[in-house]
Design an enzyme around this catalytic site. Sequence first.
Site, PDB file in Angstrom:
ATOM      1  N   GLY A 134       0.807  -1.210   0.000  1.00 54.67           N
ATOM      2  CA  GLY A 134       0.000   0.000   0.000  1.00 54.67           C
ATOM      3  C   GLY A 134       0.844   1.266   0.000  1.00 54.67           C
ATOM      4  CB  CYS A 135       3.772   2.270   2.019  1.00 54.56           C
ATOM      5  SG  CYS A 135       2.964   2.113   3.627  1.00 54.56           S
ATOM      6  CB  THR A 136       5.100   0.337  -2.857  1.00 56.66           C
ATOM      7  OG1 THR A 136       6.111  -0.096  -1.926  1.00 56.66           O
ATOM      8  CG2 THR A 136       5.718   0.409  -4.246  1.00 56.66           C
TER       9      THR A 136
END
Length: 239
Positions: A134-136
Amino acid sequence: MPRKANPPHEAADGSAAEQPAPRRSTRLTAASAPDTTTGADAKSNSTKRTRVEEETDETPDANSKKAKSTGRKAKEPKEEASDGPAPSLSPVNIGDSLPSLVLKNEHDEDVDVATLTAEKGVVIFLVPKADTPGCTNQACGFRDSYPDFTSAGFDVYCLSADKPAAQNKWKMKKELPYALLSDPKRVLITALGAGEGGKTKRSHFIFEKGGRLVDKKIPVKPVDSPKLAYEFIETLSTE
């Protein structure tokens, strides 16, 4: 001529007498007998321990000896915290200025966040953990739209509790064009309202030039964060 075997000795009754048993050397018998003296055992045990220590390059301590006798793994000594308690900042709400706080960037360099808005506006987006799906997704969204933000007069920064080394590895891996800020104690993250229970909420914050907070989204979906941030910045240019 071949030598004749010695005739067997005759007994008195004329029968062959038994050959006498060969004599054993007393010197060989004494040499083969184990040394059961206390001093010899102690010296032998000491030599064995020395060889084991040389092979492992370790000297047994009290914990390891105790662990060996109980069959348990020796506990590692706890590291003492080198830093003091985390500093606290007042909550940053809409209309408040970006506070002064020195954090490390991905190159382990000091950055006073209050100076980031001296010449441009700033978008700071927060991720729970570097190099996770998700952060990527969120970070790559800001990467792909980065030229749009800079053209509008805004710099982009990623903020997380990850160490600079982990952030730099992630930046190189995903070719992120913006700087990353490390807030391991979640000081700024908490002041922004995105730190709770030792975790970081996915979010983003927009500061105009001069440092005033003008917009925030908390929480926000990874795919929506870059789009919503840029849409808000476009509304500023039309005012």
